[in-house]
Design an enzyme around this catalytic site. Structure first.
Site, PDB file in Angstrom:
ATOM      1  N   LYS A  26       0.752  -1.550  -0.212  1.00 14.63           N
ATOM      2  CA  LYS A  26      -0.188  -0.138   0.013  1.00 14.63           C
ATOM      3  C   LYS A  26       1.060   1.220   0.095  1.00 14.63           C
ATOM      4  O   LYS A  26      -0.011   2.616  -0.644  1.00 14.63           O
ATOM      5  CB  LYS A  26      -1.195  -0.253   1.179  1.00 14.63           C
ATOM      6  CG  LYS A  26      -1.766   1.379   0.757  1.00 14.63           C
ATOM      7  CD  LYS A  26      -3.169   1.267   2.198  1.00 14.63           C
ATOM      8  CE  LYS A  26      -3.651  -0.236   2.349  1.00 14.63           C
ATOM      9  NZ  LYS A  26      -4.853  -0.229   2.084  1.00 14.63           N
ATOM     10  N   ARG A  96      -3.530   3.068   7.843  1.00 14.06           N
ATOM     11  CA  ARG A  96      -3.727   1.400   7.351  1.00 14.06           C
ATOM     12  C   ARG A  96      -2.214   0.530   7.629  1.00 14.06           C
ATOM     13  O   ARG A  96      -1.607   1.276   7.518  1.00 14.06           O
ATOM     14  CB  ARG A  96      -3.892   1.579   6.232  1.00 14.06           C
ATOM     15  CG  ARG A  96      -5.505   2.252   6.326  1.00 14.06           C
ATOM     16  CD  ARG A  96      -5.534   2.822   5.025  1.00 14.06           C
ATOM     17  NE  ARG A  96      -7.358   3.499   4.541  1.00 14.06           N
ATOM     18  CZ  ARG A  96      -7.927   4.117   3.867  1.00 14.06           C
ATOM     19  NH1 ARG A  96      -8.347   2.107   3.817  1.00 14.06           N
ATOM     20  NH2 ARG A  96      -9.044   4.542   4.108  1.00 14.06           N
ATOM     21  N   GLY A 105      -8.200  -7.383   3.645  1.00 14.53           N
ATOM     22  CA  GLY A 105      -8.622  -7.290   5.035  1.00 14.53           C
ATOM     23  C   GLY A 105      -7.786  -8.289   6.145  1.00 14.53           C
ATOM     24  O   GLY A 105      -9.070  -8.191   6.865  1.00 14.53           O
ATOM     25  N   MET A 107      -5.514  -7.071   8.492  1.00  9.33           N
ATOM     26  CA  MET A 107      -4.692  -6.875   9.438  1.00  9.33           C
ATOM     27  C   MET A 107      -5.889  -4.999   9.449  1.00  9.33           C
ATOM     28  O   MET A 107      -6.729  -5.031   9.095  1.00  9.33           O
ATOM     29  CB  MET A 107      -3.499  -5.944   9.134  1.00  9.33           C
ATOM     30  CG  MET A 107      -2.761  -7.323   8.575  1.00  9.33           C
ATOM     31  SD  MET A 107      -1.338  -7.141   8.807  1.00  9.33           S
ATOM     32  CE  MET A 107      -1.084  -6.086   7.204  1.00  9.33           C
ATOM     33  N   ARG A 340      -3.128  -1.686  -6.636  1.00  8.64           N
ATOM     34  CA  ARG A 340      -1.911  -2.803  -6.655  1.00  8.64           C
ATOM     35  C   ARG A 340      -2.400  -4.315  -7.363  1.00  8.64           C
ATOM     36  O   ARG A 340      -2.953  -3.053  -7.784  1.00  8.64           O
ATOM     37  CB  ARG A 340      -2.535  -3.264  -5.062  1.00  8.64           C
ATOM     38  CG  ARG A 340      -3.320  -4.120  -4.408  1.00  8.64           C
ATOM     39  CD  ARG A 340      -4.000  -4.559  -3.141  1.00  8.64           C
ATOM     40  NE  ARG A 340      -5.435  -4.879  -3.326  1.00  8.64           N
ATOM     41  CZ  ARG A 340      -5.802  -5.108  -2.264  1.00  8.64           C
ATOM     42  NH1 ARG A 340      -5.198  -5.225  -0.762  1.00  8.64           N
ATOM     43  NH2 ARG A 340      -7.375  -5.526  -1.152  1.00  8.64           N
ATOM     44  N   HIS A 461     -15.381  -8.473   0.853  1.00 11.85           N
ATOM     45  CA  HIS A 461     -14.083 -10.390   1.402  1.00 11.85           C
ATOM     46  C   HIS A 461     -14.133 -11.382   1.030  1.00 11.85           C
ATOM     47  O   HIS A 461     -13.306 -11.640   1.095  1.00 11.85           O
ATOM     48  CB  HIS A 461     -14.401  -9.840   3.773  1.00 11.85           C
ATOM     49  CG  HIS A 461     -12.839 -11.133   3.865  1.00 11.85           C
ATOM     50  ND1 HIS A 461     -13.537 -11.793   4.150  1.00 11.85           N
ATOM     51  CD2 HIS A 461     -11.688 -10.252   3.573  1.00 11.85           C
ATOM     52  CE1 HIS A 461     -12.466 -12.206   4.404  1.00 11.85           C
ATOM     53  NE2 HIS A 461     -11.896 -11.496   4.677  1.00 11.85           N
ATOM     54  N   GLU A 758      15.225 -44.356  -2.896  1.00 10.83           N
ATOM     55  CA  GLU A 758      14.516 -44.223  -2.431  1.00 10.83           C
ATOM     56  C   GLU A 758      15.018 -44.705  -0.830  1.00 10.83           C
ATOM     57  O   GLU A 758      13.946 -43.813   0.297  1.00 10.83           O
ATOM     58  CB  GLU A 758      12.714 -44.916  -2.370  1.00 10.83           C
ATOM     59  CG  GLU A 758      12.717 -44.686  -3.639  1.00 10.83           C
ATOM     60  CD  GLU A 758      11.206 -45.569  -3.612  1.00 10.83           C
ATOM     61  OE1 GLU A 758      10.247 -45.869  -3.193  1.00 10.83           O
ATOM     62  OE2 GLU A 758      11.358 -46.719  -3.898  1.00 10.83           O
ATOM     63  N   SER A 777      15.266 -42.839 -10.929  1.00 14.01           N
ATOM     64  CA  SER A 777      14.251 -41.919 -10.507  1.00 14.01           C
ATOM     65  C   SER A 777      13.728 -41.973  -8.795  1.00 14.01           C
ATOM     66  O   SER A 777      13.549 -42.615  -8.701  1.00 14.01           O
ATOM     67  CB  SER A 777      12.500 -42.848 -11.083  1.00 14.01           C
ATOM     68  OG  SER A 777      11.669 -41.696 -10.951  1.00 14.01           O
ATOM     69  N   GLY A 779      12.197 -41.060  -5.955  1.00 18.01           N
ATOM     70  CA  GLY A 779      11.404 -41.905  -5.046  1.00 18.01           C
ATOM     71  C   GLY A 779      10.997 -40.881  -3.875  1.00 18.01           C
ATOM     72  O   GLY A 779      11.469 -41.148  -2.892  1.00 18.01           O
ATOM     73  N   ASP A 782       8.722 -41.913  -0.462  1.00 16.27           N
ATOM     74  CA  ASP A 782      10.087 -42.340   0.715  1.00 16.27           C
ATOM     75  C   ASP A 782      11.367 -42.055   1.078  1.00 16.27           C
ATOM     76  O   ASP A 782      11.837 -41.620   2.521  1.00 16.27           O
ATOM     77  CB  ASP A 782      10.260 -43.690  -0.176  1.00 16.27           C
ATOM     78  CG  ASP A 782       9.352 -44.941   0.130  1.00 16.27           C
ATOM     79  OD1 ASP A 782       8.857 -45.164   1.465  1.00 16.27           O
ATOM     80  OD2 ASP A 782       8.820 -45.143  -0.719  1.00 16.27           O
ATOM     81  N   CYS A 847       9.526 -39.467  -9.487  1.00 14.70           N
ATOM     82  CA  CYS A 847       8.459 -39.539  -9.434  1.00 14.70           C
ATOM     83  C   CYS A 847       7.432 -39.236  -8.343  1.00 14.70           C
ATOM     84  O   CYS A 847       6.237 -40.056  -8.363  1.00 14.70           O
ATOM     85  CB  CYS A 847       8.242 -41.353 -10.051  1.00 14.70           C
ATOM     86  SG  CYS A 847       9.097 -41.904  -8.578  1.00 14.70           S
ATOM     87  N   TYR A 867      13.884 -35.148 -15.908  1.00 10.82           N
ATOM     88  CA  TYR A 867      12.037 -35.130 -16.737  1.00 10.82           C
ATOM     89  C   TYR A 867      11.645 -35.113 -14.932  1.00 10.82           C
ATOM     90  O   TYR A 867      12.031 -35.307 -13.792  1.00 10.82           O
ATOM     91  CB  TYR A 867      11.690 -35.937 -17.495  1.00 10.82           C
ATOM     92  CG  TYR A 867      11.883 -37.381 -16.709  1.00 10.82           C
ATOM     93  CD1 TYR A 867      10.864 -38.296 -15.609  1.00 10.82           C
ATOM     94  CD2 TYR A 867      12.751 -38.445 -16.818  1.00 10.82           C
ATOM     95  CE1 TYR A 867      10.709 -39.169 -14.764  1.00 10.82           C
ATOM     96  CE2 TYR A 867      12.806 -39.510 -16.216  1.00 10.82           C
ATOM     97  CZ  TYR A 867      11.955 -40.083 -15.454  1.00 10.82           C
ATOM     98  OH  TYR A 867      12.374 -41.119 -14.454  1.00 10.82           O
TER      99      TYR A 867
HETATM  100  C1  PEP Z   1       7.479 -42.600  -3.968  1.00 11.73           C
HETATM  101  O1  PEP Z   1       7.903 -43.707  -2.790  1.00 11.73           O
HETATM  102  O2  PEP Z   1       8.524 -41.590  -3.736  1.00 11.73           O
HETATM  103  C2  PEP Z   1       7.354 -43.177  -4.943  1.00 11.73           C
HETATM  104  C3  PEP Z   1       6.706 -42.503  -6.157  1.00 11.73           C
HETATM  105  O3  PEP Z   1       7.349 -44.410  -4.530  1.00 11.73           O
HETATM  106  P1  PEP Z   1       5.474 -44.705  -3.275  1.00 11.73           P
HETATM  107  O4  PEP Z   1       4.657 -44.002  -3.571  1.00 11.73           O
HETATM  108  O5  PEP Z   1       4.977 -45.748  -4.523  1.00 11.73           O
HETATM  109  O6  PEP Z   1       6.577 -45.670  -2.663  1.00 11.73           O
HETATM  110 MG    MG Z   2       8.206 -45.510  -2.441  1.00 15.32          MG
END
Ligand code: PEP
Ligand code: MG
Length: 896
Positions: A26, A96, A105, A107, A340, A461, A758, A777, A779, A782, A847, A867
């Protein structure tokens, strides 16, 4: 000497629009508007740094502030030619809040500060309106009592109602000066009774009280909740803006309004907003009366409207973004009180981004930067299914209101934010119904499916907050009678009780009884355009986590370029294409688990093979040439067998076993820490025949697809590995089955064998593991669990304390939602570097759920992943975040 206070007025300002961190949004807006010559009342801003100091020093003001405040008040008196507390020409100010990020709104605000028994006469004299002056005075005393002294609002409201009854009027506007005078005296007496002190007469004392209250509101429950919900962190605090009062409530030639340079709901380039005649300050935002649209204002006050339209054009060009402005008209003169960057629905964000880039107001990259990745999900707003018979719909109408935020919502009615929260915690879908909402209600609004209020306009609001979240909202349903005590709402002859279902159509502003079926509409054109721009910019690939051909197809629609995780065990229990066959699958896997010899296990697995092969064919076809990562069995086996006696009896009967044998095997499978137990690739180490069946199903499916002319790129993935030797056993077993099948088929088929990372040990020993794994990949579900020692299933019970600013505040976000970059991220960075040290072309992805979280995606970009993979609906988030990561990189490189 440290500067704590920044002045603005008569075309000059200390600071400008870029000083948001110090002046708050503001304050920075007021400074900037002053500098570019817009009509802004003069004032000064006490910096957010002063608020930071206040909290770091036991709620004490910086010592230099006193003199700086006195100096700035003197300066303000000079430019306004008025004096605080003056009996003839009194200076009155508003006080204000305003932090660097907008918190609508949340504060506190105090208006008409500077009034006392003497200066009120000056105000009455200079405006020749005694009634108006005493109304201003009672508003000030009321606000000061509730905001600064935290006296209950209702106690004062109740006195106001009693006075109106005594005087015999209904509307505030009909109260005579004598009525307001009486009320001021009553308020003051009550003030003394409650606090033991006289109401402060000295304007400077009033000012210090107000400044303390604004600082105090920074840590009020509602503000803290809002920051948590909006994930706002790292701010110094709130600034305090002390500005000369201008009045929108001096008569029909005055008023106050809120407007947007473009339509914040649709994004259309049209002037959009509300105006309330003869009203002050917060009346529009509070939604107490239903205002008129700007179009009507254009007719009623063409000259002022013309000025406002000019300001609109000027500000949007200046800020190169849609602005949300507050203005007041005092006796036909326009004053700008705030500008704003406006909050907008996700649809509007896309439309404005594409339009502004086309207008060359911004670049395409800026358009991409302006989309909040998490908002994209909200683009897929549900609407009432068009198949619902329109006639029967009409019969179900309870009432109409103002269509504040589009989309439809279905839920059980609750009448308080608290109930909304407790019902939602039990898994109920609720619609929050209130006369109006106030910032205290944000927690309940956040968990509700939709929000309905009886009062208020599009900038109330409820509307502003809901719009920011893209949450269906109807306001100003004026016919709605809400009885909080009886927990009912009534309109159009229909009464709905707490817990009964209603449906809101936020696009039309209609409230229906019952729970209507909802469907998700097609996306706006600008979405496709902007996402294409994003795809052109990003480096990261974006895949999806999908276990069925249906999900895979959906994910392709959302732009997925392959599957990053197919959890095969999800197919063990359900046949998604032929649900009637689900039972056969279940029995086959259960038979495999109960088998006590290898032969018996193989026999059961042979039954499962055709099911898995069919699933994989479906997925390969849906992905049509994009890579598909298939993970072998992961969860501990106990998850697949029944634990209740009755179900065990059924199973035993079908498999011709003694029920005791079943019960005994289930007991055997019990583990104290199943997440750290016999799961993941450990199952394939113990039972190589499971691996053999799954690899066979994958390769046979791939060969079949190839035969049919479908391009396939299978990637076989082993979960939860922790050692090179372990991975080598798995890799060799995989290749043995795969290569034999490929050889026998007489064709060529390329495939990869890799692992999930993992476990911290796997990340630490990545260099060795990469010798035998062709891809990694991460995970991170985990990996977060095992790195932090937090159970992904149970940590929700206490994690909120860890992210609550008011409690421990150890993390800024739930580490299962947004990657713990500091800790888990360190392992990931190390894992990639070490992995590529032995296999430079190691393919790396993620993943875990974090693949669909924007901040986490940006980190994955930074550490050089190939990726990310996210659930189908979050694929667009990942695409956009990946593009933003590149743009942010460029900006950083430029700044170096
Ligand atoms: C993970 O552990 O990130 C994973 C993708 O496997 P899950 O969620 O099936 O354990
Ligand atoms: Mg897993």
């Amino acid at each position: 000497m440290k500067k704590w206070v920044y002045f603005f007025g008569v075309g000059k300002a200390e600071g400008d629009g870029t000083w948001r961190e110090v002046l708050g949004g503001k304050g920075a807006g007021l400074a900037e508007m002053t500098r570019i010559g817009l009509p802004v009342p003069a004032g000064f801003t006490i910096s957010t740094e002063a608020c930071d100091y206040y909290y770091k020093n036991g709620k004490k003001f910086p010592p230099e502030l006193k003199k700086q405040l006195v100096d700035n008040v003197a300066k303000l008196e000079k430019v306004t030619k008025k004096k605080l507390g003056d009996p003839k020409a009194p200076l009155l100010v508003s006080v204000r809040s305003g932090s660097a990020r907008s918190m609508p709104g949340m504060m506190e605000t105090i208006l008409n500060l500077g009034l006392n028994d003497r200066s009120v006469q000056g105000l009455a004299g200079s405006t020749k309106n005694e009634r108006f002056a005493y109304d201003a005075y009672r508003r000030f005393v009321q606000m000061y009592s509730t905001v600064v002294m935290e006296m209950p609002k209702e106690d004062l409201e109740h006195r106001l109602r009693a006075m109106k009854e005594r005087v015999g009027v209904k509307e505030d506007t009909a109260v005579p000066a004598s009525g307001w005078k009486e009320l001021v005296a009553e308020y003051k007496a009550y003030f003394k009774q409650k606090t033991g002190q006289d109401f402060p007469d000295d304007p400077m004392e009033q000012l210090w009280g107000a400044i303390g209250a604004v600082f105090g509101s920074w840590m009020a429950e509602k503000a803290v909740t809002y920051r948590r919900v909006e994930k706002i962190t790292g701010l110094l605090g709130t600034a305090v803006n002390v500005v000369q009062m201008v009045y929108g409530n001096t008569g029909e030639n005055s008023g106050t309004g809120v407007c947007f340079t473009r339509n914040p709901s649709t994004g259309e380039k049209e002037f959009y907003g509300d105006y309330l005649v003869n009203a002050q300050g917060e009346d529009v935002v509070a939604g107490i009366r239903t205002p008129m649209h700007l179009k009507e204002m254009a007719k009623a006050m063409p000259k002022v409207y013309g000025q406002l339209e000019k300001v609109r054009v000027r500000l949007e060009k200046h800020y190169r973004d849609m602005q949300d402005m507050e203005f007041t008209v005092e006796e036909g003169t326009l004053y700008m009180l705030q500008t704003r960057t406006g909050k907008r629905t996700p649809t509007a964000a896309f439309r404005m981004g594409v339009d502004m880039a086309d207008e060359k107001l911004i670049t395409k990259e800026e358009a991409i930067q302006r989309i909040q990745p998490a908002d994209i999900e909200r683009l897929f707003y549900p609407v009432i299914d068009a198949k619902v018979d329109r006639k029967s719909l009409t019969g179900k109408i309870i009432t109409h209101g103002i269509d504040a935020v589009p989309g439809a919502a279905v839920g059980k009615v609750v009448f308080s934010a608290h109930d909304a929260e407790s019902w939602a915690a039990k898994g109920e879908k609720v619609v929050l119904v209130r006369r109006e909402t106030s910032p205290e209600d944000v927690g309940g609004m956040a968990v509700a499916q939709g929000i309905l209020t009886a009062t208020g306009g599009k900038t109330s609001h409820a509307a502003v907050v809901a719009r920011g979240w893209g949450k269906c909202c109807i306001v100003g349903a004026e016919k709605l009678q809400i009885d909080y005590a009886a927990k009912t709402m009534t309109a159009g002859g229909k009464t709905v009780k707490e817990g009964e279902w209603i449906t809101l159509d936020g696009g039309e502003g209609v409230v229906y009884e019952g729970d209507m079926p909802l469907v998700v509409p097609s996306l706006p054109k600008s979405y496709e355009i902007l996402m294409k721009w994003a795809d052109g910019v990003r480096r990261l690939g974006v895949r999806t986590n999908a276990d069925t051909p249906q999900d895979a197809r959906k994910a392709r629609e959302f732009g997925a370029e392959g599957i990053g995780l197919c959890r095969t065990e999800h197919m063990f229990f359900t046949d998604f294409e032929h649900p009637e066959k689900s039972h056969d699958r279940q029995r086959a896997i259960q038979e495999m688990i109960l088998a006590d010899t290898k032969e018996a296990r193989v026999k059961a697995l042979d039954k499962l093979l055709p099911f898995q092969r069919r699933d994989f064919i479906g997925i390969f076809k849906a992905m049509d040439g994009f890579p598909v990562t298939i993970r072998l069995i992961d969860p501990p086996l106990h998850e697949f067998v029944p634990h209740e006696r009755k179900k065990q009896e059924e199973l035993a009967k079908e498999l011709h076993l003694d029920v005791e044998v079943v019960a005994q095997r289930v007991r055997q499978l019990h583990e104290s820490n199943p997440m750290l137990g016999h799961r993941g690739c450990r199952l394939s180490i113990t039972y190589p025949e499971i691996l053999e069946m799954q690899v066979r199903a994958i390769i046979e499916a791939a060969l079949e697809c190839k035969k049919q002319g479908v391009k396939v790129l299978p990637e076989i993935m082993h979960p939860l590995t922790l050692d090179r030797k372990e991975m080598q056993i798995l890799e060799q077993a995989t290749r043995k089955v795969a290569d034999e099948l490929i050889k026998k088929s007489g064709t060529k088929l390329e495939y990869l064998v890799g692992t999930m990372i993992e476990l911290p040990r796997a990340a630490l020993l990545a260099a060795e593991i990469a010798e035998v794994a062709e891809f990694f990949s991460f995970g991170t579900n985990d990996l977060t669990q095992t790195t932090m020692g937090l159970s992904r299933d149970d940590a929700g019970r206490f994690l909120p304390d860890y992210v609550d600013e008011k409690k421990a505040g150890v993390f800024t976000a739930d580490p299962f939602q947004s990657l713990d970059i500091k800790g888990v991220g360190m392992l990931m960075r190390w894992g990639i570097e070490r992995g590529r040290s032995t296999r430079p072309k190691l393919k790396v992805g993620i993943c875990g759920e974090h693949g669909g979280d924007a901040d986490s995606v940006k980190f994955c970009h930074e550490i050089g992943m190939d990726y990310v993979s996210s659930s189908p609906f979050r694929v667009p988030i990942s695409r956009l975040a990946a593009a933003q990561a590149v743009i942010e990189d460029k900006a950083k490189a430029k700044n170096k």
